[in-house]
Motif scaffolding. Sequence first.
Motif, PDB file in Angstrom:
ATOM      1  N   TYR A 104      31.212 -16.942 -99.611  1.00 30.06           N
ATOM      2  CA  TYR A 104      29.848 -16.405 -99.636  1.00 30.06           C
ATOM      3  C   TYR A 104      29.386 -16.168-101.069  1.00 30.06           C
ATOM      4  O   TYR A 104      28.222 -16.369-101.402  1.00 30.06           O
ATOM      5  CB  TYR A 104      29.849 -15.085 -98.869  1.00 30.06           C
ATOM      6  CG  TYR A 104      28.504 -14.550 -98.422  1.00 30.06           C
ATOM      7  CD1 TYR A 104      27.942 -14.946 -97.208  1.00 30.06           C
ATOM      8  CD2 TYR A 104      27.810 -13.596 -99.171  1.00 30.06           C
ATOM      9  CE1 TYR A 104      26.736 -14.429 -96.769  1.00 30.06           C
ATOM     10  CE2 TYR A 104      26.596 -13.077 -98.743  1.00 30.06           C
ATOM     11  CZ  TYR A 104      26.071 -13.492 -97.540  1.00 30.06           C
ATOM     12  OH  TYR A 104      24.870 -12.976 -97.102  1.00 30.06           O
ATOM     13  N   ALA A 107      28.576 -19.773-102.443  1.00 28.72           N
ATOM     14  CA  ALA A 107      27.651 -20.603-101.659  1.00 28.72           C
ATOM     15  C   ALA A 107      26.316 -19.910-101.396  1.00 28.72           C
ATOM     16  O   ALA A 107      25.300 -20.587-101.212  1.00 28.72           O
ATOM     17  CB  ALA A 107      28.309 -20.987-100.330  1.00 28.72           C
ATOM     18  N   SER A 108      26.316 -18.580-101.370  1.00 25.00           N
ATOM     19  CA  SER A 108      25.078 -17.870-101.024  1.00 25.00           C
ATOM     20  C   SER A 108      24.628 -16.887-102.110  1.00 25.00           C
ATOM     21  O   SER A 108      23.468 -16.876-102.511  1.00 25.00           O
ATOM     22  CB  SER A 108      25.270 -17.104 -99.704  1.00 25.00           C
ATOM     23  OG  SER A 108      25.495 -18.006 -98.645  1.00 25.00           O
ATOM     24  N   ALA A 112      21.314 -17.458-104.774  1.00 24.08           N
ATOM     25  CA  ALA A 112      20.186 -16.535-104.563  1.00 24.08           C
ATOM     26  C   ALA A 112      19.883 -15.767-105.841  1.00 24.08           C
ATOM     27  O   ALA A 112      18.721 -15.570-106.216  1.00 24.08           O
ATOM     28  CB  ALA A 112      20.527 -15.564-103.433  1.00 24.08           C
ATOM     29  N   SER A 128      17.115 -23.293 -97.483  1.00 23.50           N
ATOM     30  CA  SER A 128      17.838 -22.537 -98.496  1.00 23.50           C
ATOM     31  C   SER A 128      19.297 -22.340 -98.068  1.00 23.50           C
ATOM     32  O   SER A 128      19.568 -22.044 -96.902  1.00 23.50           O
ATOM     33  CB  SER A 128      17.169 -21.162 -98.637  1.00 23.50           C
ATOM     34  OG  SER A 128      18.066 -20.266 -99.234  1.00 23.50           O
ATOM     35  N   PRO A 129      20.246 -22.483 -99.000  1.00 23.54           N
ATOM     36  CA  PRO A 129      21.647 -22.261 -98.618  1.00 23.54           C
ATOM     37  C   PRO A 129      21.943 -20.798 -98.306  1.00 23.54           C
ATOM     38  O   PRO A 129      22.980 -20.483 -97.737  1.00 23.54           O
ATOM     39  CB  PRO A 129      22.424 -22.719 -99.863  1.00 23.54           C
ATOM     40  CG  PRO A 129      21.451 -22.626-100.989  1.00 23.54           C
ATOM     41  CD  PRO A 129      20.098 -22.874-100.410  1.00 23.54           C
ATOM     42  N   TYR A 130      21.003 -19.905 -98.670  1.00 27.08           N
ATOM     43  CA  TYR A 130      21.281 -18.465 -98.490  1.00 27.08           C
ATOM     44  C   TYR A 130      20.229 -17.770 -97.634  1.00 27.08           C
ATOM     45  O   TYR A 130      20.102 -16.545 -97.692  1.00 27.08           O
ATOM     46  CB  TYR A 130      21.398 -17.785 -99.862  1.00 27.08           C
ATOM     47  CG  TYR A 130      20.185 -17.967-100.768  1.00 27.08           C
ATOM     48  CD1 TYR A 130      19.073 -17.126-100.658  1.00 27.08           C
ATOM     49  CD2 TYR A 130      20.154 -18.982-101.728  1.00 27.08           C
ATOM     50  CE1 TYR A 130      17.959 -17.288-101.476  1.00 27.08           C
ATOM     51  CE2 TYR A 130      19.044 -19.146-102.556  1.00 27.08           C
ATOM     52  CZ  TYR A 130      17.955 -18.300-102.428  1.00 27.08           C
ATOM     53  OH  TYR A 130      16.865 -18.469-103.234  1.00 27.08           O
ATOM     54  N   ASP A 132      17.285 -16.097 -97.280  1.00 28.67           N
ATOM     55  CA  ASP A 132      16.451 -15.568 -98.365  1.00 28.67           C
ATOM     56  C   ASP A 132      17.224 -14.429 -99.019  1.00 28.67           C
ATOM     57  O   ASP A 132      18.193 -13.914 -98.458  1.00 28.67           O
ATOM     58  CB  ASP A 132      15.078 -15.095 -97.858  1.00 28.67           C
ATOM     59  CG  ASP A 132      15.218 -13.975 -96.857  1.00 28.67           C
ATOM     60  OD1 ASP A 132      15.529 -12.835 -97.255  1.00 28.67           O
ATOM     61  OD2 ASP A 132      15.056 -14.245 -95.652  1.00 28.67           O
ATOM     62  N   TYR A 133      16.791 -14.050-100.204  1.00 33.97           N
ATOM     63  CA  TYR A 133      17.546 -13.070-101.011  1.00 33.97           C
ATOM     64  C   TYR A 133      17.843 -11.791-100.223  1.00 33.97           C
ATOM     65  O   TYR A 133      18.985 -11.315-100.194  1.00 33.97           O
ATOM     66  CB  TYR A 133      16.744 -12.748-102.289  1.00 33.97           C
ATOM     67  CG  TYR A 133      17.396 -11.729-103.178  1.00 33.97           C
ATOM     68  CD1 TYR A 133      18.287 -12.109-104.178  1.00 33.97           C
ATOM     69  CD2 TYR A 133      17.113 -10.372-103.027  1.00 33.97           C
ATOM     70  CE1 TYR A 133      18.894 -11.164-104.989  1.00 33.97           C
ATOM     71  CE2 TYR A 133      17.712  -9.422-103.834  1.00 33.97           C
ATOM     72  CZ  TYR A 133      18.606  -9.821-104.814  1.00 33.97           C
ATOM     73  OH  TYR A 133      19.198  -8.873-105.612  1.00 33.97           O
ATOM     74  N   MET A 136      20.364 -12.331 -97.426  1.00 33.03           N
ATOM     75  CA  MET A 136      21.684 -12.590 -98.015  1.00 33.03           C
ATOM     76  C   MET A 136      22.319 -11.274 -98.473  1.00 33.03           C
ATOM     77  O   MET A 136      23.468 -10.963 -98.154  1.00 33.03           O
ATOM     78  CB  MET A 136      21.514 -13.564 -99.186  1.00 33.03           C
ATOM     79  CG  MET A 136      22.770 -13.968 -99.933  1.00 33.03           C
ATOM     80  SD  MET A 136      23.458 -12.710-101.016  1.00 33.03           S
ATOM     81  CE  MET A 136      22.124 -12.425-102.167  1.00 33.03           C
TER      82      MET A 136
END
Length: 214
Positions: A104, A107-108, A112, A128-130, A132-133, A136
């Motif tokens: 995590y 990747a996230s 972010a 998005s890979p995450y 949203d901020y 995440m």
Amino acid sequence: MTATDRITLYYSPQSRAAGTRVLLEELGAPYDLHVLNMKAGEQRRPAYLAINPLGKVPAIDHRGALVTEQVAIAIYLADLFPEAGLTPARDDVRRGPFLRWIAYYGASFEPALIDRFMKNTPPPITQSPYADYDTMLGALETQLARGPYVLGERMTAADILWGVAFNWTLAFGLVPKKDVFVRYAERITSRPAFQRITAADEAMAAEHAKAAGG
Ligand SMILES: N[C@@H](CCC(=O)N[C@@H](CS)C(=O)NCC(=O)O)C(=O)O
């Protein structure tokens, strides 16, 4: 472990490589530093780019094999020294969550953070890979609130990664100074290994600035 098994850590002070060095200390691992003066741009010279084409630290060399990426290095080292008790065994029910929260980070969390830091327009949530901020960070906050460590009562290598990360991201204002994050970071930064490396880094960074004429 023989002399040839010693780990070489490609290192620069006050960088993401500090977390790897703290982990090596926590594991009691035998290691040598290959120091790069980033203030002088040594990480972008051909000699280092031949080792890691990305010009990034940390990287480790162990028995002639190179490992880059903080998350891969954390898993690799914790597995290499199981007796230090910083990794759940393969048949431990916490093994999956251990891998989840370490992955995590790369990747996230970092994508972010970089988007936020660079004021990039965040990608649409589905691309998005995450997500949203806020989502995440919220998932991470929920996990850490269970505490005291990422996986509960027992500290693992994941906590070294996250504790050091929260320390600098809080300092740079990249994550909000919520109690849960501040207290979590303190659990790691109050440990002797972190204190030792931070003091050594200050001295090394000052030498580098001087050598680079800064
Ligand atoms: N994806 C890498 C990123 C490492 C990274 O960003 N390292 C920074 C140090 S804070 C670096 O080496 N920057 C030097 C440069 O790009 O010139 C990881 O997670 O290990």
